[in-house]
Each structure stands twice: as C-alpha cells, then as structure tokens.
Design a protein around this motif. Structure first.
Motif, short mmCIF file in Angstrom:
data_model
loop_
_atom_site.label_atom_id
_atom_site.label_comp_id
_atom_site.label_asym_id
_atom_site.label_seq_id
_atom_site.Cartn_x
_atom_site.Cartn_y
_atom_site.Cartn_z
N ASP A 63 0.87 -1.17 0.00
CA ASP A 63 0.00 0.00 0.00
C ASP A 63 0.91 1.23 0.00
O ASP A 63 1.67 1.43 0.95
N PRO A 64 0.85 2.03 -1.06
CA PRO A 64 1.75 3.19 -1.15
C PRO A 64 1.52 4.20 -0.01
O PRO A 64 2.34 5.10 0.17
N ALA A 65 0.44 4.04 0.75
CA ALA A 65 0.25 4.89 1.92
C ALA A 65 1.29 4.55 2.99
O ALA A 65 1.61 5.37 3.85
N TYR A 66 1.82 3.33 2.95
CA TYR A 66 2.78 2.90 3.97
C TYR A 66 4.21 2.83 3.44
O TYR A 66 5.17 3.09 4.16
N ILE A 67 4.35 2.36 2.21
CA ILE A 67 5.69 2.07 1.71
C ILE A 67 6.10 3.18 0.73
O ILE A 67 5.30 3.63 -0.08
N SER A 68 7.33 3.63 0.86
CA SER A 68 7.81 4.64 -0.09
C SER A 68 8.15 3.95 -1.41
O SER A 68 8.37 2.74 -1.46
N LEU A 69 8.17 4.74 -2.48
CA LEU A 69 8.50 4.15 -3.78
C LEU A 69 9.90 3.58 -3.78
O LEU A 69 10.18 2.58 -4.43
N LYS A 70 10.79 4.24 -3.05
CA LYS A 70 12.16 3.74 -2.98
C LYS A 70 12.20 2.39 -2.26
O LYS A 70 12.88 1.46 -2.71
N GLN A 71 11.46 2.29 -1.16
CA GLN A 71 11.38 1.00 -0.46
C GLN A 71 10.77 -0.07 -1.37
O GLN A 71 11.21 -1.22 -1.38
N LEU A 72 9.75 0.33 -2.14
CA LEU A 72 9.11 -0.63 -3.04
C LEU A 72 10.11 -1.14 -4.08
O LEU A 72 10.12 -2.33 -4.41
N GLY A 73 10.93 -0.23 -4.59
CA GLY A 73 11.96 -0.63 -5.55
C GLY A 73 12.92 -1.65 -4.94
O GLY A 73 13.26 -2.66 -5.56
N ARG A 74 13.32 -1.39 -3.69
CA ARG A 74 14.22 -2.34 -3.01
C ARG A 74 13.52 -3.68 -2.79
O ARG A 74 14.07 -4.75 -3.07
N LYS A 75 12.28 -3.61 -2.29
CA LYS A 75 11.58 -4.84 -1.92
C LYS A 75 11.27 -5.71 -3.14
O LYS A 75 11.31 -6.93 -3.06
N SER A 76 10.95 -5.06 -4.27
CA SER A 76 10.59 -5.83 -5.46
C SER A 76 11.77 -6.68 -5.94
O SER A 76 11.57 -7.75 -6.53
N LEU A 77 12.97 -6.23 -5.67
CA LEU A 77 14.14 -7.07 -5.97
C LEU A 77 14.44 -8.02 -4.82
O LEU A 77 14.76 -9.20 -5.03
N ALA A 78 14.29 -7.54 -3.57
CA ALA A 78 14.65 -8.35 -2.39
C ALA A 78 13.89 -9.67 -2.35
O ALA A 78 14.46 -10.71 -2.01
N VAL A 79 12.60 -9.64 -2.70
CA VAL A 79 11.81 -10.87 -2.61
C VAL A 79 12.31 -11.91 -3.61
O VAL A 79 12.22 -13.12 -3.37
#
Lengths: 341, 341
Positions: B59-75
């Motif tokens: 939910d972009p209300a919680y996660i920053s776009l930068k965090q999302l970029g990191r997480k999409s690779l991390a998983v």
C-alpha cells in the motif's frame, strides 16, 4: 481499451542511468529486444519479459483465455526472433482477479502450453498472485543464439534495403473490427482477427536471417513501423526513407480503413502488434533474401524503403515526404529496455 | 489491503499438468523457489520471478516508492538465497498508472538500483506498461550456484533439526502497526517496520549453508512457517514438529500481539513476508552450524523443531499438540511453481 499516454523517453533514460553499468558478460543490456549474456559456450543466452494487462493490451470481451495464453508467450518469442534466436524456457507470472472463474485460468494454461509445445519452449515455473482488478500476465523467456549469428537493432548501414516479413496493419485492423463490431466477409476479417488475437512469432524467418547473415539490423514490430524503425535508426545512427506505395497492406486493412475513413497507411505504420520482423539488408542482398526465404518455405520479405543518412524516418508519398519518426503506439513505455522504445 | 482468497492447490496441479515435461537440462522446474538449469559449466543457472501488486502486496500509503523498488528485488533475491545461490542479473516489468507522477517511478528506480548494487545484481532490461489501476511490479532474476552446493526444498530427513535465521512475525507485526496506525516506542517499532517495508534477503546465510553443506532442505519464508514448512515436508516426504517455546518472537511482536489480543505465535507462524530462511540440518550439525554462522559474522540460527515421520506440521504447546500445516498467508497462489505453494 484506453489508449495509454505517450512514452516518456526522458524518464527511460533517467531510469536506466540509475542502474550500475553491467559486467562485461552482459553483451546487450537495456535497449534491445532481449538482453544477451555470454555465460561461456558457443551461444549467447537471450532473456526477455513482457507484460499484458487487461484493459490496456487486451479485452476479454474479444480474446479467449486460450488465445491470451498463446499471445502472452508469442509476444516474448517475437523478441527472441528479433535477435535471430531460438526460445527454450519460460516463467509465468499470472495475476488473477477474485471475481473470475479459476477454470478460465486453466484455459489460459492450455493456450500457453500449446504455443510452448509448438515452439519447443519448456514452462518451468512462475508466480501466481491475486489481482485487485483484471488479469495481468508477465511471461519471461530464455533463449539462445550462436554468438556469430546474433542480430540486433544496431548495424543498419546507409544504402541498406528495409524489409518486413509480412503485411502491416492487420492486427490493428482486427482490433478495430472487434472494438467497433464491424461486419466484414469472413475471408476478409479472419486474417485480421488472427493477427490481433493469435499472432505467430516469426522465429523461422529470424533463423534464416541469422544463419545466412542476411540482415544488418532487426526489430520485431510490436509498436508499428513508425516507432520500431525509429528504434533501429537510433541504435544504428541512421535514418530511413519509406516508399508509401511499397508498404504491404492487405485487402482487409484497405476495407477497414475505408469503413473508418482512415488512411490505410495509418493502420499499417502506426497500428502496432503485427509481430512481423522489420530488418535491413545490404543493397545487393535482395535476390539471396528471396531465395533463402523461398527455400525455407517462407513468404518473400517485402522491401519497403532504404536506410539513409540523418536520424529521421520519412515516408515518400505521391504528394511529397512526411516525417513519421518517433510516433506510434507506445503503451506509455518508460522503457527500461529489452526491446521497448 | 484485502486478504486474497486461499491457494488453489488443485488448480496448481492442473495447470502444471498442461505443460510438457521439461527437457533434461532443467534440473528443477515447477515446485521450488527457483527453476534450475544445467547449461554446462560448473554452476546451475537459477531463475525466478515475483510480482508485487498494489492493494495486495503493498500500500503506497505505507511504503515509499524507494522501499518498493528495493523490496521488489529483495523478494526475488530471497528465492535465490533459498537455493544457496548468488544473484547476478535482473529484468524489471513496471506497470504504472496514468494518475501517478512519473517522478515517483524514478524513486522506485533509485531503490531498485540501490539494492541491486548492494548485492552485485545488474539490471539489464525490462518492460514498462500502463496499468489501469495501481502499480504492478514483476522482477525476474537470474543467479548461479555451484552444482554440488544447490539447496532445495526436498531432502529433509527424519531427525533433522529445523532452524530459522531470525525472528519470526516481525514483518506481519510491522504491517499491523502501519495498517492500524498503532503507536509504539520507536525502538520497538523500527525493526518491525523495517522487516515489512525493507526486508533483507538472507544471501550470506544461504551461502554458508550451501558451501558447508550444512542444510538438507531450505525454503525462504515468504508465506510463513505454517505454509512454507509444509512445502518442505511435501517435497521431502516428511513431517515436522515445532516447539512453541522455541519460536523466536521479538519484544515488538509480543507488544503488537498484546495490543491486538492475538497470540504472538499466530503472527510468527502465519504472518508471512519475513524472508528469513527456514532449513533443516542433520541432528548432529548444531555446533558446526553455530560456528559457521559465527565465523561469517551472522546471527546464530534458531532451532525451532525437528523433522518427524508423517506429513503434518504440528506445534507442541504447553496444552498439547496442534496441527498447523497447510494454512498460512497464501496470496491466492495458483502456484505455477518457482518457489510458491
């Protein structure tokens, strides 16, 4: 299906700049139809992925789930074809909405499996997720190409002939028939509908070009000649001049254009999704091309223009020259490479 | 974020049946964290892809776009870790909604590039498409593992110890804090939020297990122990008995559970998204494990149970035994393999 906003070339470049330069075994990174890796051995490994989104790339009112399964792989195989390669393995990510029957996912799987079998591709894994609205499909494909045979977007030379492997605009005309519910004789409509709903990747033609070293530059026609030829020009530091009279347009595209009051060349050059190959060949390669395609049992490629100096793609019509480069159907591609924008 | 319906194991099997059996160089196909290919040379090629969908996975209300970029690779890197491998290359497919600033896509790119650099991953291409609603990200990753060192879900033996590389439930507790706007002291909340928003793939721990041959079976904890341990059991034809008192639960998970009136073990075993490794090791491997992790500067793995006969995962509590296998957070995975369900 809403037409998405235009591509954002500035953003593309900006995003690509964020990524560290790839290591030397990455023979091709961002900016061609596939990434290419040299992991040892006689072949390069080719790698691509493509996403189809309900409401943007397809409408389940027109396309069957089985066709969607075939097409979601076909668009990737077309990227492998653009490198002169052969596909080998696929992964699937399927986003499925909760309001849609799970049995339809099986139909999707049947279609995907069918095309995979036809082209010797093994589906070896993937991911499935819930989608809050609409079906989303991403397929990733690995393939290979002998190192000496790889084709790219770069390498077009001034004086090269510009060719396509088949009629242009059929897929776009097919989509118009479906969208507007146009009535045409089945023999006129069928090839257009097939072109949109169930495109065949031009893998055989690609292998002829690659094995015989008959092409200087190749791209697959996903966005339309107006856009895709521009990519070749940008990568090859060249321009292109097309002859309007040489553009291969089917009777179906003529008929649909008449119905819509549009110029058939508009559908042919900007319609997109034909998944034919667009390539350039040396000025004297014509006879050899025709012979090689003929021997392979493939339709003769059609010469539509020549590579010239400059960077623009122009179309020569009876009334003069028109610049058409840089436009075309773009699906709002921020374009992180691998064959897009 | 709506909780998606439960997984459809019947459909998974049915879909997988549609695909032709893979050729012999496909060492692992559908059904592990990655596909594995033997293309010659000393390593297997590992291949995985994962999709994150707005409203389902974030939910972009919680996660920053930068965090999302990191997480999409991390998983994805977590899937490579589960095989004992090292990641090398990535492709990105980014679906971007028309109502969202393109500059935010750049922030996403910055995050992705950052984690890629941290783990030596080259982002070498991709696809960008319009999304009718919400951001959708699919990342595909290629990695490698020496043939003799590859770890899989299969291979757990009766009597093995069952270990995890870190606390369980932190990510789920972090999500609860964000969703419900719970107020906690920063030192309690910070590790939980980090676990949900910015998980670190356990690549270093994976390499220790692989190089020292210290694990019989490994999986990464994406869905929670209740589900993921069941996958190991199914692949290894074994069962598992967990000790409730041994499950590592942080003070933060205790606090959030108190606030919610829930059993902390519920978050720890069924919360999902911890991206720790869950593995089994021979009964006598304990001291060697502790020493190897210590020498690598990694926190000691925590033993949470033992592999037993049967197929069920049971939890031993003060009040008796409870069967917990087959449940857990499942994201409605039809599961075409590659690490899911």
């Amino acid at each position: 299906m809403p037409r998405p906003p235009a591509g954002e070339v500035g953003l593309i470049a900006a995003l690509a700049e964020r990524f560290a330069p790839p290591p030397p075994e990455v023979v091709l990174g961002i900016g061609d139809d596939c990434a290419a890796l040299d992991l040892g051995g006689p072949d390069y490994l080719l790698w691509t992925l493509d996403t189809l989104v309900e409401g943007v790339h397809f409408d389940p009112a027109y396309i069957s789930l089985k066709q969607l399964g075939r097409k979601s792989l076909a668009v990737n195989l077309s990227d492998i074809a653009a490198m002169g390669g052969e596909p080998a393995y696929a992964l699937l990510s399927l986003g499925w909405p909760p309001d849609r029957e799970l049995s339809a996912a099986l139909e999707f799987g049947v279609g995907l499996a069918e095309l995979a079998r036809n082209y010797g591709v093994a589906v070896i894994g993937g991911d499935t997720v819930a989608s809050p609205r609409g079906i989303m499909v991403t397929v990733a494909v690995l393939g290979r190409v002998p190192k000496a045979e790889m084709l790219t977007r770069a390498g077009a030379e001034i004086g090269d002939g510009i060719y396509v492997t088949g009629n242009l605009g059929d897929a776009a005309a097919g989509l118009e028939i479906l969208r507007r519910g146009l009535a045409f004789a089945p023999d006129l409509a069928a090839p257009l509908l097939k072109a949109h709903l169930d495109p065949e990747p031009q893998l055989a033609a690609a292998r002829v070009l690659a094995q015989k070293r008959l092409a200087h530059a190749v791209i697959d026609l996903s966005d339309g000649v107006a856009t895709d030829l521009h990519h070749i020009c940008r990568a090859s530091l060249a321009g292109a001049r097309l002859e309007a009279g040489a553009i291969p347009v089917s009777a179906g595209v003529e008929a649909v254009s008449r119905e819509l009051g549009r110029n058939p060349l508009d559908l042919a050059l900007k319609g997109g999704e034909d998944y034919q190959l667009l390539f350039t060949s040396p000025p004297d390669a014509g006879p050899e091309l025709m012979e090689a395609f003929g021997r392979a049992g493939l339709p003769a490629p059609i010469k539509i223009g020549v590579v010239v100096s400059g960077r623009e793609v122009t179309l020569v019509t009876a009334s003069g020259e028109e610049i058409i480069s840089g436009s075309g159907f773009d699906h709002f591609r921020l374009d992180l490479g691998c064959g897009k924008a």
